[in-house]
Motif scaffolding. Structure first.
Motif, PDB file in Angstrom:
ATOM      1  N   PRO A 103       0.605  -1.233  -0.122  1.00 21.10           N
ATOM      2  CA  PRO A 103      -0.066  -0.122  -0.119  1.00 21.10           C
ATOM      3  C   PRO A 103       1.019   1.352   0.000  1.00 21.10           C
ATOM      4  O   PRO A 103       0.514   2.350  -0.639  1.00 21.10           O
ATOM      5  CB  PRO A 103      -1.025  -0.093   1.543  1.00 21.10           C
ATOM      6  N   GLY A 104       2.093   1.284   0.314  1.00 25.54           N
ATOM      7  CA  GLY A 104       2.820   2.420   0.473  1.00 25.54           C
ATOM      8  C   GLY A 104       3.170   2.959  -0.821  1.00 25.54           C
ATOM      9  O   GLY A 104       3.629   4.113  -0.960  1.00 25.54           O
ATOM     10  N   GLU A 105       3.187   2.189  -1.808  1.00 26.49           N
ATOM     11  CA  GLU A 105       3.526   2.538  -3.080  1.00 26.49           C
ATOM     12  C   GLU A 105       2.108   3.322  -3.947  1.00 26.49           C
ATOM     13  O   GLU A 105       2.513   3.341  -4.904  1.00 26.49           O
ATOM     14  CB  GLU A 105       3.876   1.405  -4.070  1.00 26.49           C
ATOM     15  N   THR A 106       1.269   3.501  -3.325  1.00 27.02           N
ATOM     16  CA  THR A 106      -0.050   3.932  -3.880  1.00 27.02           C
ATOM     17  C   THR A 106       0.091   5.337  -4.411  1.00 27.02           C
ATOM     18  O   THR A 106       0.583   6.071  -3.620  1.00 27.02           O
ATOM     19  CB  THR A 106      -1.351   3.704  -2.771  1.00 27.02           C
TER      20      THR A 106
ATOM     21  N   PHE B 115       0.563   8.074   0.307  1.00 24.07           N
ATOM     22  CA  PHE B 115       1.317   7.566   1.566  1.00 24.07           C
ATOM     23  C   PHE B 115       2.645   8.168   1.670  1.00 24.07           C
ATOM     24  O   PHE B 115       3.410   8.461   0.734  1.00 24.07           O
ATOM     25  CB  PHE B 115       1.321   6.065   1.958  1.00 24.07           C
ATOM     26  N   CYS B 116       3.333   8.563   2.964  1.00 19.52           N
ATOM     27  CA  CYS B 116       4.570   8.944   3.201  1.00 19.52           C
ATOM     28  C   CYS B 116       5.474   7.989   2.357  1.00 19.52           C
ATOM     29  O   CYS B 116       6.291   8.371   1.927  1.00 19.52           O
ATOM     30  CB  CYS B 116       4.612   9.361   4.688  1.00 19.52           C
ATOM     31  N   ASP B 117       5.401   6.628   2.694  1.00 17.22           N
ATOM     32  CA  ASP B 117       6.413   5.605   2.189  1.00 17.22           C
ATOM     33  C   ASP B 117       7.542   5.537   2.709  1.00 17.22           C
ATOM     34  O   ASP B 117       8.344   4.638   2.220  1.00 17.22           O
ATOM     35  CB  ASP B 117       6.140   5.820   0.626  1.00 17.22           C
ATOM     36  N   LEU B 118       8.006   6.227   3.785  1.00 22.23           N
ATOM     37  CA  LEU B 118       9.424   5.979   4.255  1.00 22.23           C
ATOM     38  C   LEU B 118       9.447   4.728   5.106  1.00 22.23           C
ATOM     39  O   LEU B 118       8.442   4.084   5.720  1.00 22.23           O
ATOM     40  CB  LEU B 118       9.725   7.037   5.289  1.00 22.23           C
ATOM     41  N   ARG B 119      10.527   4.050   5.046  1.00 26.42           N
ATOM     42  CA  ARG B 119      10.455   2.856   5.973  1.00 26.42           C
ATOM     43  C   ARG B 119      10.752   2.987   7.212  1.00 26.42           C
ATOM     44  O   ARG B 119      11.427   3.743   7.629  1.00 26.42           O
ATOM     45  CB  ARG B 119      11.793   1.997   5.373  1.00 26.42           C
ATOM     46  N   LEU B 120      10.014   2.210   8.048  1.00 33.02           N
ATOM     47  CA  LEU B 120      10.065   2.139   9.780  1.00 33.02           C
ATOM     48  C   LEU B 120      11.041   1.007   9.959  1.00 33.02           C
ATOM     49  O   LEU B 120      11.466   0.243   9.236  1.00 33.02           O
ATOM     50  CB  LEU B 120       8.711   1.972  10.145  1.00 33.02           C
TER      51      LEU B 120
ATOM     52  N   ARG C  30       8.736  -2.289   7.219  1.00 34.29           N
ATOM     53  CA  ARG C  30       7.515  -1.784   6.915  1.00 34.29           C
ATOM     54  C   ARG C  30       7.674  -0.503   6.350  1.00 34.29           C
ATOM     55  O   ARG C  30       8.382   0.357   6.917  1.00 34.29           O
ATOM     56  CB  ARG C  30       6.378  -1.989   7.957  1.00 34.29           C
ATOM     57  N   ARG C  31       6.517   0.150   5.828  1.00 30.63           N
ATOM     58  CA  ARG C  31       6.280   1.383   5.516  1.00 30.63           C
ATOM     59  C   ARG C  31       5.194   2.233   6.381  1.00 30.63           C
ATOM     60  O   ARG C  31       4.573   1.765   7.009  1.00 30.63           O
ATOM     61  CB  ARG C  31       5.871   1.533   3.929  1.00 30.63           C
ATOM     62  N   CYS C  32       5.766   3.614   6.430  1.00 30.68           N
ATOM     63  CA  CYS C  32       4.891   4.638   6.988  1.00 30.68           C
ATOM     64  C   CYS C  32       3.502   4.362   6.271  1.00 30.68           C
ATOM     65  O   CYS C  32       3.555   5.082   4.901  1.00 30.68           O
ATOM     66  CB  CYS C  32       5.494   5.922   7.189  1.00 30.68           C
ATOM     67  N   LEU C  33       2.407   4.496   6.912  1.00 27.13           N
ATOM     68  CA  LEU C  33       1.311   4.609   6.159  1.00 27.13           C
ATOM     69  C   LEU C  33       0.391   5.939   6.558  1.00 27.13           C
ATOM     70  O   LEU C  33      -0.868   6.028   6.032  1.00 27.13           O
ATOM     71  CB  LEU C  33       0.439   3.369   6.363  1.00 27.13           C
TER      72      LEU C  33
END
Length: 85
Positions: free
Chosen positions: A40-43, A58-63, A67-70
């Motif tokens: 979903p982060g690539e939406t 979405f922000c999409d930075l890696r946590l 996983r990605r920031c949503l």
């Protein structure tokens, strides 16, 4: 066509304005997030006649943990998997 191992599905859905498109994209991406193959982060969303110009939903930075920031793409504060309540 050679099999490269990964494919992206583009599913056009129409909305009457950018805000509506972003809301719908967020809902659909979060729903699809229950599937292990969804990212979903690539939406992104785009105007129908400018599909090459995409806006991140979405922000999409890696946590930590990968996983990605949503949160929204332009959010303030620290990244998270879901909005604070």
């Amino acid at each position: 066509m050679a099999d490269r191992g990964r494919y992206v599905i583009h599913l056009p859905v129409l909305a009457v304005d950018l805000a509506g498109a972003v809301r719908l994209a967020r809902v659909m991406a979060r729903w699809a997030g229950v599937l292990s193959c969804a990212d979903p982060g690539e939406t992104t969303v785009s105007a129908e006649d400018e599909q090459g110009v995409r806006r991140r939903v979405f922000c999409d930075l890696r946590l930590p943990g990968g996983r990605r920031c949503l949160l929204r793409a332009d959010h303030d504060g620290p990244c998270a998997r879901r909005p604070a309540r």
